[in-house]
Design a protein around this motif. Structure first.
Motif: not given
Length: 291
Positions: A97-99, A233-237, A274-275, A168-177
């Motif tokens: 489970g996530h979150s 590791a960056e989830s505090g943001e 969003m690991v 905007e909500r997930n800046p690390r999300l790959r463009e294709d994804q």
């Protein structure tokens, strides 16, 4: 490439959807998404696990392609997990489970300790210590959000608008994804606009009160299954809304982790909340090593 079949089961009066990734005879594994997410978000993880496990990716009620209800409470989601295990007659399933999905998995595993073989909680230890004044304001504002939900959400102009919102909500999300999830995570409305595949009435969850850490830990202590806790590791943001923020102080994290009988904690560098979006390969590797 493995593709799932689309299936449904009954949870109470609702028709609840899940994606079945096949591999009959393999150990069963159920993936439970978080709030306002859906099973398609875990396609990459499901594919990575489908060579060893029979993966079932759940759409909780009010999410994805499952039916909706006028009111939502946390226990309803736990029942959805309980009912897919019963409907499919899953023996000793692995639960991931996530979150909020992690909280659901933990509550179910604490309620039925003999059922799961192992559990994985990805960012599922709950929010940082609460400011009760803020929580009171959140509940009061919830009445206004419910009024807006009755009127219907404003909608999205097109897939590009959905794509931009995801980035905007997930800046690390790959463009294709992001483009794939914009397509799979929205549906057309009668007025020609798009909407996300979650029910606007999920805002009724605000009226049930804040997360209760002591109550959650009481369930964690009842879990017998080996448990993997995955932390970005960056989830505090995400939790605190500020770049560079720390999710939990070390003593608080140790106290929460210490509530589990048989536990392993893995921190994934470069991942936020969003690991599964930020570091899908590293997440899959952590699960394979644990399972």
């Amino acid at each position: 490439m493995t593709e799932p079949s689309e299936r449904f089961f009954r949870s109470g009066t609702l028709r609840v959807h899940f994606r079945d990734w096949g591999r009959e005879g393999a150990p069963p594994l159920v993936i439970v998404h978080g709030l306002r997410d859906h099973s398609h978000s875990f396609d990459d993880l499901a594919r990575a696990l489908a060579d060893r496990f029979h993966v079932h990716a759940l759409d909780l009620r009010g999410h994805g392609d499952s039916e909706t209800t006028p009111y939502y409470a946390f226990g309803h989601f736990v029942m959805d997990l309980h009912n897919i295990v019963r409907a499919l007659r899953l023996k000793r399933p692995i639960l991931v489970g996530h979150s909020m999905g992690g909280e659901i998995v933990a509550t179910y595993a604490g309620s039925y300790p003999a059922v799961p073989a192992k559990i994985v909680m990805i960012e599922g230890l709950g929010p940082p210590p609460l400011d009760l004044e803020e929580e009171v304001r959140w509940v009061i504002d919830g009445f206004t959000r419910i009024d807006r939900a009755f009127a219907g959400p404003p909608g999205l102009k097109d897939l590009d608008a959905a794509y931009r919102r995801l980035r905007e909500r997930n800046p690390r999300l790959r463009e294709d994804q992001a483009r794939r999830l914009a397509l799979l995570g929205t549906r057309a409305r009668e007025d020609g606009m798009l909407e996300w595949k979650f029910d606007a009435m999920l805002c009724t969850l605000a009226l049930t009160g804040p997360f209760n850490l002591e109550f959650a830990m009481a369930f964690w202590r009842r879990i017998d299954a080996p448990t993997l806790l995955v932390h970005g590791a960056e989830s505090g943001e995400f939790w605190r809304g500020k770049p560079g923020s720390v999710y939990l102080d070390p003593d608080d994290l140790a106290r929460r982790v210490g509530a589990f009988k048989d536990v392993r904690l893995v921190e994934i560098a470069g991942a936020g909340h969003m690991v599964h979006f930020d570091r899908p390969d590293e997440l899959a590797a952590a699960l394979h090593a644990f399972l």
